[in-house]
Every structure is written in structure tokens, then in C-alpha cells.
Design a protein around this motif. Structure first.
Motif, PDB file in Angstrom:
ATOM      1  N   UNK A 151      -8.632 -14.369   2.001  1.00  8.75           N
ATOM      2  CA  UNK A 151      -8.204 -13.580   3.166  1.00  8.75           C
ATOM      3  C   UNK A 151      -8.181 -12.166   2.966  1.00  8.75           C
ATOM      4  N   UNK A 152      -8.285 -11.674   4.025  1.00  6.69           N
ATOM      5  CA  UNK A 152      -8.527  -9.878   4.022  1.00  6.69           C
ATOM      6  C   UNK A 152      -7.377  -9.423   3.012  1.00  6.69           C
ATOM      7  N   UNK A 153      -7.742  -8.470   2.357  1.00  6.22           N
ATOM      8  CA  UNK A 153      -6.825  -7.496   1.513  1.00  6.22           C
ATOM      9  C   UNK A 153      -6.881  -6.172   2.013  1.00  6.22           C
ATOM     10  N   UNK A 154      -5.823  -5.529   1.740  1.00  6.81           N
ATOM     11  CA  UNK A 154      -5.472  -3.956   2.090  1.00  6.81           C
ATOM     12  C   UNK A 154      -4.398  -3.420   1.620  1.00  6.81           C
ATOM     13  N   UNK A 155      -3.989  -2.197   2.034  1.00  3.85           N
ATOM     14  CA  UNK A 155      -2.946  -1.581   1.495  1.00  3.85           C
ATOM     15  C   UNK A 155      -1.733  -1.928   2.644  1.00  3.85           C
ATOM     16  N   UNK A 156      -0.727  -2.242   1.961  1.00  4.47           N
ATOM     17  CA  UNK A 156       0.663  -2.496   2.887  1.00  4.47           C
ATOM     18  C   UNK A 156       1.971  -1.999   2.405  1.00  4.47           C
TER      19      UNK A 156
ATOM     20  N   UNK B  36       3.435  -4.880   6.243  1.00  2.00           N
ATOM     21  CA  UNK B  36       2.648  -4.441   7.258  1.00  2.00           C
ATOM     22  C   UNK B  36       1.108  -3.595   6.505  1.00  2.00           C
ATOM     23  N   UNK B  37       0.371  -3.870   7.078  1.00  2.00           N
ATOM     24  CA  UNK B  37      -1.013  -3.335   6.570  1.00  2.00           C
ATOM     25  C   UNK B  37      -1.055  -1.924   7.194  1.00  2.00           C
ATOM     26  N   UNK B  38      -1.558  -1.113   6.276  1.00  2.00           N
ATOM     27  CA  UNK B  38      -1.691   0.344   6.764  1.00  2.00           C
ATOM     28  C   UNK B  38      -2.979   1.066   6.534  1.00  2.00           C
ATOM     29  N   UNK B  39      -4.013   0.012   5.883  1.00  2.00           N
ATOM     30  CA  UNK B  39      -5.233   0.618   5.832  1.00  2.00           C
ATOM     31  C   UNK B  39      -6.193  -0.252   6.302  1.00  2.00           C
ATOM     32  N   UNK B  40      -7.584  -0.063   6.261  1.00  2.00           N
ATOM     33  CA  UNK B  40      -8.727  -0.895   6.641  1.00  2.00           C
ATOM     34  C   UNK B  40      -8.534  -2.129   5.695  1.00  2.00           C
ATOM     35  N   UNK B  41      -9.173  -3.247   5.916  1.00  2.00           N
ATOM     36  CA  UNK B  41      -9.013  -4.408   5.365  1.00  2.00           C
ATOM     37  C   UNK B  41     -10.540  -5.069   5.273  1.00  2.00           C
ATOM     38  N   UNK B  42     -10.639  -5.991   4.230  1.00  2.00           N
ATOM     39  CA  UNK B  42     -11.734  -6.618   3.809  1.00  2.00           C
ATOM     40  C   UNK B  42     -11.295  -7.632   3.072  1.00  2.00           C
TER      41      UNK B  42
ATOM     42  N   UNK C 293     -11.406   2.522  -1.699  1.00  2.00           N
ATOM     43  CA  UNK C 293     -11.943   2.048  -0.537  1.00  2.00           C
ATOM     44  C   UNK C 293     -10.972   1.927   0.651  1.00  2.00           C
ATOM     45  N   UNK C 294      -9.776   1.303   0.263  1.00  2.00           N
ATOM     46  CA  UNK C 294      -8.695   1.160   1.206  1.00  2.00           C
ATOM     47  C   UNK C 294      -8.254   2.571   1.777  1.00  2.00           C
ATOM     48  N   UNK C 295      -7.978   3.382   0.832  1.00  2.00           N
ATOM     49  CA  UNK C 295      -7.759   4.660   1.184  1.00  2.00           C
ATOM     50  C   UNK C 295      -8.645   5.426   2.001  1.00  2.00           C
ATOM     51  N   UNK C 296      -9.878   5.181   2.072  1.00  2.00           N
ATOM     52  CA  UNK C 296     -10.964   5.659   3.063  1.00  2.00           C
ATOM     53  C   UNK C 296     -10.991   7.048   3.076  1.00  2.00           C
ATOM     54  N   UNK C 297     -10.932   7.695   1.886  1.00  2.00           N
ATOM     55  CA  UNK C 297     -10.999   9.278   1.851  1.00  2.00           C
ATOM     56  C   UNK C 297      -9.735  10.084   1.910  1.00  2.00           C
ATOM     57  N   UNK C 298      -8.583   9.392   2.236  1.00  2.00           N
ATOM     58  CA  UNK C 298      -7.138   9.944   2.208  1.00  2.00           C
ATOM     59  C   UNK C 298      -6.904  10.350   0.854  1.00  2.00           C
TER      60      UNK C 298
END
Length: 112
Positions: free
Chosen positions: A16-21, A93-99, A48-53
Motif C-alpha cells: 500500500x502507499x507509504x508516507x509521513x503522517x 493523516x498523510x502530510x507528504x507525498x506518497x508512494x 524522499x517524503x520530505x521532498x526537500x523540506x
């Protein structure tokens, strides 16, 4: 590893999709290092989830994505790395991009 099992075959399959939540209605603190609960396996995906933040964070290693999501829900950590199944079950709740993660799965059968 059990002598009672035979390896049958393996196959690739996406998780399933993973991300930061984080917990619903939770404001991330801006004045301290954030705590991120994660299982060891997906921890390398955090950048990768932080996407440069750029944030300061410390890892809290746990045994599963469910445990990470539970800790975020209970506000024991600020953020968790979890998957969509655990996010829904534990109401984070997801707060990042996911994959998804493409993994190799193994199937075993009972010997004899």
C-alpha cells in the motif's frame, strides 16, 4: 527457516502507499526537533517524503507501521512513516507525498 516449510516461489508486489503522517488536527511544533516513528525498513525514504523540506528530526525505531501510526495518533511522536492501511486504521493523516514500495514476497507451503 522452519523445517516444516518448503519454499514454493517468490513474486514482486507493491505495498500500500507509504508516507509521513500525523494525528488529526495536530500542529507540528516549530521550536524543537521533531520525533518520527518508523520501522527500520522504510526509514531511508524519509528524505524522499520530505521532498526537500529541511527539518530537524530524530528517529524513533518501532517494530511496525501500525506501531508507528499508533504512536502518532497518541501524540507520543510528531510524525510517523506508515502505509495507507495503518493510516486509515489508526486515523492518522498523510502530510507528504506518497508512494508504494515494490517488494519481493515469498510463498511457503507446509512440507509433506
Amino acid at each position: 527457516m522452519s523445517p516444516n516449510l518448503n519454499f514454493l516461489f517468490s513474486f514482486p508486489f507493491k505495498t500500500p502507499y507509504y508516507g509521513l503522517a500525523h494525528a488529526e488536527n495536530y500542529e507540528l511544533p516549530k521550536d524543537r526537533t521533531l520525533k518520527i516513528a518508523t520501522h527500520h525498513a522504510p526509514s531511508s525514504l524519509i528524505p524522499w517524503f520530505l521532498n526537500g523540506v529541511q527539518i530537524d528530526y530524530e528517529l524513533v525505531l518501532v517494530n511496525s507501521t501500525s506501531e508507528a501510526a499508533t504512536m502518532a495518533k497518541n501524540k507520543q511522536v510528531d510524525i510517523c512513516v506508515t502505509n495507507a492501511t495503518s493510516a486509515e486504521k489508526y486515523n492518522v493523516k498523510f502530510i507528504s507525498r506518497m508512494r508504494p514500495i515494490l517488494m519481493q514476497w515469498s510463498l511457503f507451503g507446509i512440507r509433506g
